[in-house]
Scaffold this motif. Structure first.
Motif, mmCIF file in Angstrom:
data_model
loop_
_atom_site.group_PDB
_atom_site.id
_atom_site.type_symbol
_atom_site.label_atom_id
_atom_site.label_comp_id
_atom_site.label_asym_id
_atom_site.label_seq_id
_atom_site.Cartn_x
_atom_site.Cartn_y
_atom_site.Cartn_z
ATOM 1 N N LEU A 405 0.830 -1.202 0.000
ATOM 2 C CA LEU A 405 0.000 0.000 0.000
ATOM 3 C C LEU A 405 0.865 1.253 0.000
ATOM 4 N N ILE A 406 1.873 1.271 0.852
ATOM 5 C CA ILE A 406 2.784 2.425 0.923
ATOM 6 C C ILE A 406 3.564 2.572 -0.382
ATOM 7 N N ASP A 407 4.050 1.447 -0.918
ATOM 8 C CA ASP A 407 4.836 1.470 -2.150
ATOM 9 C C ASP A 407 4.026 1.992 -3.343
ATOM 10 N N VAL A 408 2.808 1.487 -3.499
ATOM 11 C CA VAL A 408 1.954 1.921 -4.614
ATOM 12 C C VAL A 408 1.581 3.393 -4.458
ATOM 13 N N ASN A 409 1.290 3.824 -3.232
ATOM 14 C CA ASN A 409 0.958 5.237 -3.001
ATOM 15 C C ASN A 409 2.134 6.161 -3.298
ATOM 16 N N ASN A 410 3.329 5.701 -3.038
ATOM 17 C CA ASN A 410 4.518 6.529 -3.280
ATOM 18 C C ASN A 410 4.912 6.579 -4.753
ATOM 19 N N ARG A 411 4.676 5.496 -5.495
ATOM 20 C CA ARG A 411 5.229 5.407 -6.847
ATOM 21 C C ARG A 411 4.198 5.403 -7.974
ATOM 22 N N HIS A 412 2.963 5.057 -7.685
ATOM 23 C CA HIS A 412 1.985 4.899 -8.771
ATOM 24 C C HIS A 412 0.758 5.784 -8.604
ATOM 25 N N CYS A 413 -0.160 5.377 -7.759
ATOM 26 C CA CYS A 413 -1.385 6.160 -7.582
ATOM 27 C C CYS A 413 -1.803 6.111 -6.120
ATOM 28 N N LYS A 414 -2.594 7.079 -5.725
ATOM 29 C CA LYS A 414 -3.039 7.177 -4.347
ATOM 30 C C LYS A 414 -4.276 6.307 -4.134
ATOM 31 N N ILE A 415 -4.138 5.271 -3.299
ATOM 32 C CA ILE A 415 -5.288 4.450 -2.939
ATOM 33 C C ILE A 415 -5.396 4.421 -1.422
ATOM 34 N N TYR A 416 -6.592 4.580 -0.931
ATOM 35 C CA TYR A 416 -6.798 4.666 0.512
ATOM 36 C C TYR A 416 -8.253 4.345 0.832
ATOM 37 N N MET A 417 -8.535 4.215 2.124
ATOM 38 C CA MET A 417 -9.905 4.010 2.576
ATOM 39 C C MET A 417 -10.269 5.135 3.531
ATOM 40 N N LYS A 418 -11.496 5.610 3.446
ATOM 41 C CA LYS A 418 -11.939 6.721 4.289
ATOM 42 C C LYS A 418 -11.894 6.328 5.768
ATOM 43 N N LYS A 419 -11.461 7.287 6.605
ATOM 44 C CA LYS A 419 -11.255 7.014 8.028
ATOM 45 C C LYS A 419 -12.546 6.587 8.726
ATOM 46 N N GLU A 420 -13.670 7.210 8.343
ATOM 47 C CA GLU A 420 -14.922 6.857 9.014
ATOM 48 C C GLU A 420 -15.324 5.411 8.726
ATOM 49 N N LYS A 421 -14.994 4.921 7.526
ATOM 50 C CA LYS A 421 -15.297 3.526 7.195
ATOM 51 C C LYS A 421 -14.407 2.579 8.000
ATOM 52 N N ILE A 422 -13.137 2.955 8.175
ATOM 53 C CA ILE A 422 -12.224 2.139 8.980
ATOM 54 C C ILE A 422 -12.733 2.045 10.419
ATOM 55 N N SER A 423 -13.225 3.172 10.953
ATOM 56 C CA SER A 423 -13.732 3.198 12.331
ATOM 57 C C SER A 423 -14.945 2.283 12.493
ATOM 58 N N ILE A 424 -15.835 2.319 11.511
ATOM 59 C CA ILE A 424 -17.028 1.457 11.577
ATOM 60 C C ILE A 424 -16.624 -0.018 11.516
ATOM 61 N N LEU A 425 -15.700 -0.346 10.623
ATOM 62 C CA LEU A 425 -15.238 -1.739 10.518
ATOM 63 C C LEU A 425 -14.602 -2.221 11.819
#
Length: 479
Positions: A405-425
């Motif tokens: 995740l860190i590697d792809v975000n640094n070199r290719h494209c930004k992929i992430y999950m919204k914080k509120e969704k992480i909190s609910i999960l």
């Protein structure tokens, strides 16, 4: 560069997922529901033997198969209208694969007397059958013939399933006959793919190309340590538990992992279609943004799915596994579910490595995670016994998912999950885990309700898409 059509791409993704799902999910769910049959007839030792032999063959198949099937898929996807290149890719890869299978045959004959285990013939026959199915599956997928791919794999699973029930429950022929079923299924499925994809028309000695062979090897060889590490991540706990504890203990792991295998099966169906769509559309204008958008949705969906399975287990475990000999497997299931969720995160990210042909980069992260997994397993098994297996898997999968995740975000494209969704999960997971080991029925029911509501909140956008597709189908059929 084309502009990506998000609606059309999403529909293609869902359509292909549906087609592949028909071919894979139905028979595997039936196989899962047959757990009461298997666990009532087979002892822990017998069930553990089948599982550990299957584990060894999956690792050997990676080495012998050289991941040529993945390379075939990758190259055929990009040359579907070029008949000459299709012939060169199919011919070069087929003769290479055949050569390695022949070498494995002679090596197996040479080493056969030194194998100290029951049913060791399975280590050759199942490996060849698996490679046969995998190779022509890669051809069919590369051609875009997902219906054939789904049908052949459906028949493969169905043949294995029916013959399993026949030899175990009806004829009572025992474990060896069950292992024969595991060979027969892939052999039949591979043959359907061979003729259905018309592969023999594309395989000619005159179309063998050294240049294409070099490209295939350049792509495939780094996948071998990557896939081997994956196999070790999936399998090392079984091998270590069998060696340190017993085959019977491995039988408990085999039963516990059947529940997480349902999750993995559903995700692999989606991921097969997802990888194809990413390869086809990542380079389009707006492609990376679309991938980020879908990543957020899919993490929410597969996270909810994993927690939902954990919440349901207390109500169905004793029904599916009535044999008290396997009661200890109950406590392992939540840990395996957490592990396979992170495995799903890895799968969603890894499609980007496939687009960029960065198989070496993928291999490096997987090798490191495999070392961590094995080291953690060996370190903990003396103190926490069989629980070391799923916990070490969690450690390995978390390392790969975060690294990639860190590697792809640094070199290719930004992929992430919204914080509120992480909190609910996380909230859903905590409530579910607390209820899992609680004896109060109402607490378990409450956790199930909380999980259901949370899943609806997190996945309302996906539900809207499905409802929209269903309504359109209804209008087309009845209006």
């Amino acid at each position: 560069m084309d502009l990506i059509d998000k609606k059309k791409t999403t529909k293609e993704l869902l359509k292909n997922t549906g087609i592949i799902a028909v071919g894979q999910i139905s028979t595997k769910i039936i196989n899962f529901l047959l757990l009461p049959l298997y666990t009532s007839i087979l002892t822990k030792e017998e069930y553990g033997l089948v599982d550990v032999l299957s584990t060894y063959t999956s690792i050997i198949a990676v080495i012998v198969g050289l991941q040529i099937n993945a390379a075939v898929f990758r190259f055929l996807v990009s040359c579907r209208t070029d008949e000459e290149k299709i012939r060169k890719v199919c011919s070069s890869s087929f003769f290479l694969e055949t050569g390695f299978c022949v070498c494995y045959f002679f090596l197996f004959i040479l080493l056969y007397p030194f194998f100290n285990m029951k049913c060791k013939w399975f280590l050759f026959t199942h490996v060849i059958a698996a490679i046969y199915l995998q190779f022509f599956s890669g051809v069919a997928r590369g051609q875009g013939n997902n219906k054939l791919y789904a049908f052949a794999n459906f028949i493969s699973s169905l043949v294995t399933l029916i013959s399993n029930v026949l030899v175990i429950a009806v004829l009572r022929w025992g474990v060896e006959a069950m292992l024969c079923s595991y060979v027969l299924g892939p052999a039949v499925g591979g043959t359907i793919l061979l003729f259905g994809s018309k592969s023999m028309l594309y395989i000619r000695r005159s179309d063998f190309s050294k240049d294409i062979l070099k490209d295939i090897l350049h792509y495939a060889l780094p996948l071998v340590p990557n896939e081997l590490s994956w196999s070790l991540l999936h399998s090392s706990d079984r091998m270590i538990v069998t060696s340190v504890l017993s085959v019977a203990a491995n039988g408990l792991i085999a039963v516990a992992s059947k529940f997480s295998n349902i999750y993995t099966m559903v995700f692999s169906v989606f991921n097969t279609s997802w990888t194809e769509q990413v390869v086809l559309h990542y380079k389009d204008d707006g492609g990376p943004e679309y991938i980020c958008h879908m990543f957020d949705r899919m993490i929410a969906f597969f996270g909810s799915f994993a927690i939902g399975i954990i919440a349901c287990i207390p109500f169905i475990y004793n029904i599916l596994i009535p044999n008290n000999e396997y009661s200890e497997a109950y406590g392992l299931i939540p840990f395996y579910m957490i592990a396979v969720f992170f495995n799903a995160v890895i799968g969603l990210i890894s499609a980007i490595y496939a687009v960029e042909n960065e198989t070496k980069k993928a291999a490096m992260t997987t090798v490191v995670a495999a070392v961590i997994n094995i080291g953690t397993d060996i370190l903990l098994i003396g103190s926490i016994d069989i629980y070391a297996a799923p916990i070490s898997s969690i450690c390995g999968y978390v390392v790969i998912s975060m690294w990639r995740l860190i590697d792809v975000n640094n070199r290719h494209c930004k992929i992430y999950m919204k914080k509120e969704k992480i909190s609910i999960l996380l909230g859903m997971l905590v409530v579910t885990l607390i209820s899992y080991w609680n004896d109060n029925l109402f607490v378990k029911l409450g956790a199930l309700v909380v999980t259901f509501i949370g899943a609806l909140v997190l996945n309302n956008s996906i539900l809207k898409v499905f409802i929209d597709i269903l309504m359109k189908r209804v209008k087309q059929n009845f209006i």
